[in-house]
Design an enzyme around this catalytic site. Sequence first.
Site, PDB file in Angstrom:
ATOM      1  N   GLY A 212     -25.890   9.016  24.318  1.00 41.47           N
ATOM      2  CA  GLY A 212     -26.222   9.982  25.354  1.00 41.47           C
ATOM      3  C   GLY A 212     -26.723  11.281  24.757  1.00 41.47           C
ATOM      4  O   GLY A 212     -27.709  11.858  25.211  1.00 41.47           O
ATOM      5  N   ALA A 213     -26.056  11.733  23.700  1.00 42.95           N
ATOM      6  CA  ALA A 213     -26.432  13.000  23.055  1.00 42.95           C
ATOM      7  C   ALA A 213     -25.674  13.118  21.745  1.00 42.95           C
ATOM      8  O   ALA A 213     -24.743  12.366  21.474  1.00 42.95           O
ATOM      9  CB  ALA A 213     -26.110  14.186  23.968  1.00 42.95           C
TER      10      ALA A 213
ATOM     11  N   HIS B 256     -18.137  20.437  21.218  1.00 44.03           N
ATOM     12  CA  HIS B 256     -17.993  19.914  19.859  1.00 44.03           C
ATOM     13  C   HIS B 256     -18.212  20.994  18.796  1.00 44.03           C
ATOM     14  O   HIS B 256     -17.816  20.804  17.646  1.00 44.03           O
ATOM     15  CB  HIS B 256     -19.011  18.790  19.620  1.00 44.03           C
ATOM     16  CG  HIS B 256     -18.486  17.420  19.880  1.00 44.03           C
ATOM     17  ND1 HIS B 256     -17.277  16.972  19.399  1.00 44.03           N
ATOM     18  CD2 HIS B 256     -19.021  16.365  20.566  1.00 44.03           C
ATOM     19  CE1 HIS B 256     -17.087  15.714  19.769  1.00 44.03           C
ATOM     20  NE2 HIS B 256     -18.127  15.320  20.484  1.00 44.03           N
TER      21      HIS B 256
ATOM     22  N   GLU C  87     -21.195  18.224  24.399  1.00 44.60           N
ATOM     23  CA  GLU C  87     -21.821  18.454  23.097  1.00 44.60           C
ATOM     24  C   GLU C  87     -21.630  19.901  22.639  1.00 44.60           C
ATOM     25  O   GLU C  87     -21.444  20.157  21.450  1.00 44.60           O
ATOM     26  CB  GLU C  87     -23.307  18.090  23.132  1.00 44.60           C
ATOM     27  CG  GLU C  87     -23.600  16.672  23.597  1.00 44.60           C
ATOM     28  CD  GLU C  87     -22.814  15.594  22.860  1.00 44.60           C
ATOM     29  OE1 GLU C  87     -22.435  15.797  21.692  1.00 44.60           O
ATOM     30  OE2 GLU C  87     -22.544  14.546  23.466  1.00 44.60           O
TER      31      GLU C  87
END
Length: 861
Positions: A259-260, A299, A296
């Site tokens: 997804g990313a 993270h 993301e």
Amino acid sequence: MTQKPQAKLLADYQPPSHQVEHIDLTFNLSPLTTRVIAKYELQANGAQSYVQLDGVDLTLISLKVDGQPHSDFTQLVDGIKINSVPESFSLEIETEIAPEKNTSLEGLYLSDGAYCTQCEAEGFRKITYFFDRPDVLATYKVTVIGDKSFPFLLSNGNQVDSGDLEDGRHFVTWEDPFKKPSYLFALVAGDFDTLEDKFVTKTGREVKLQLFVDKGNLSKAPHAMTSLKKSLQWDEERFNLEYDLDIYMIVAVDFFNMGAMENKGLNVFNSACVLANQETATDRDYHVIESIVGHEYFHNWTGNRVTCRDWFQLSLKEGLTVFRDQEFSSDLGSRALNRIDAVNAMRTHQFAEDAGPMAHPIRPEKVIEMNNFYTVTVYNKGAEVIRMMHTLLSEEGFQRGMKLYFERHDGQAVTCDDFVNAMADATNTDLSQFKLWYQQFGTPTLHIKTKYDAQAKTYQIDINQTHAKNDPVTEPLHIPVAIELLDESGEAIALKGAPLKQDKVLELTEEKQTFVFEDIGSEPTPVLLEDFSAPCLLEYEYSLSQLGHIAKYASSYYARWEAMQILFTQQIRAYVDSEDKNQTMFGELSSVLESLFVNKPDDLAILAEYISVPNFDTLSGGYDIVPVDALCQAIERLERQIADLLKTQLTEFYQNVQDSGGLSAEEVAIRALRNKSLYYLSLTAENVSDWLKEQANSSNMTTKLGGLKSALNAQHPLATELMQEFDTQWNHDLLVMDKWFAMHATSQSDKCIDVILSLYEHPCFDKSNPNRVRSLVGTFARMNPKQFHRPDGKGYELLGNLIAELNELNPQNASRIITPLLSFKRFDESRQEKMRAQLERLAGISDLSDDLYEKIDRALN
């Protein structure tokens, strides 16, 4: 396959032989002959006369040690061994790679003409020779050289230099001041439309935000940018974490396995997880984009600033960050809907994984191909384990633990134990027993019995925890069990007597425990494992009247939904077990369904969830041998009975409550219930053609797809015409066409497989693109049990044939779509035989990838 792949074991972990403080990379981009020069200093951790580096599919051009050509080396299948080196030395390696030929989408490859990278988990070794492991952290300085037709040359960190070169080329140099492992390296080069914005941090620093999308897609970028700004602000407010670079970039590409990816300061996204406007994206897409952009970004601290020591610790960053993105979505939207969403993922996918041949702990003990452990267990069950810690320690205690975790480990590569230890030390809590959650696999079961003593006015709850059959952990787990007791009028009863955490959580630490509550005036209705407080199965003999009571009165919207799910499940099991095909719906279930429209919840999207029947995968988990045909028929039968029962209420709502097309929570909720209403009305009501046409012609994609899905599910005569019109209107937009492919894949028609095979020739379909494969064949195998499990085995054959092709083209994608074949032992003998035949055929491929070998071998053996 000539040689059996060897598994790597967590128990065999050894620190790296050398440390690297800094690496200089220079890329001279070319589709077939990209040159990569890597320069770095190595310092041995002890006596060492050689160094072994990872490297795959690389052409070595030159190698220098301390500035001099060095010929004493051995090239290996998966790397290079450089002999006769001093304890400390500089290394310069020049390699050549061919991004255009890299269909694995790992390392450096081309996505529709743009260069991009994907290095997690082990893709950096396809770029240059290096220690491709997460515990070697270095600062990076990267110079990217490319043709001026690629105006954007991007990498991690802050831009420090740029300029023109001869022959129409130019360069940009980037420097990342924060140490990172190789898996977080990123490079993107291409020509994009750019959306720019800024964010001022809590300390007054201005961060430049840039979002890069393919030409012509700028109108679909604002939602992702808004989501990014919300993420930056939320992480400051909830976790006191501030962004640390001067720039944050997101690039959307069409060819991406995941997804990313959270690469430091330069996220690379699958375009499906970025691009959205109301004409092309659904309300669900908007929610997913916000969640993934948040994930993301989060993270940056939970994964980048503090990363994994080794890949067995993957849940250290992924489980924690999924928990954080779930909390982000819950704080910004509906906590009940987000909890329902998370639990559906657990019950539909993770419980099945836990019961199948690929069952593994959230911290696996061994692995052949690391890509196979980017799973719902590591991510979603990992998040549930973090959530249990949060439940036991409270928000305040959890935040103290997070603060200590960063104070201790910022800039380090650490383990899951390090995280739990920080939580324990910050709160003075013994979590040694809790750590068993990182070793166990399979889904534990809570067997609960209750007893009311009217004379003593006490209510006793007895809980017995048991492990899954093959769970390596046999000791009792530390489990938080949230409860609520409802009186006869539906009011919550004050809980007195038994020790509680956070006012309603029973702390289960023994195999069998008894909890007694006092001053209970009449026998209550228990709400057990409220809000899914632990990733466990619940065995409790709820009566239909108790479930109805909970569905009407529980203080938690999630608990009401859960009661509805159990009612639906009991009803479907009754249908499957009965030979009476005219059996009517339970009176308690019909009464609750009708009452839902009398006392509607404030959030109509929750009402849409309340009247949604559990899916096949969730329901099949309750059977040792899945009764495929009977289960599919029971689901269809119950949905038609719901449609008949609620026809008046659904028609009244559909006609009287209109959707203005906006993006507010209220408007999204109205669309959710209108779509669910039309879905049911299409099964039973006459004269729905105008409604189907009206929705199919809507300029709002959520409304449009709601009409098409209803027509297809009911096999309405208009379905073919409406699907053809959609193709004509949208075949210029591949992401929109993915939705069209997915709808074909869920068709209940016996012609479904023939249609799928014909769609391989559709101009928009491309087997090398993971999004196309997932939307058509992945959706078919996961979400169309009636046709995938058809008795003639053609569904299995369809999947097996495509996997054989993808084995060479993109092994990672092949490995991800094979999952529905792996649990073949849960089906009847005829289906088992046909599924096994496909697995055995695939096992016989001479060049079978490690990705597929690991899963097929575990399923067959």
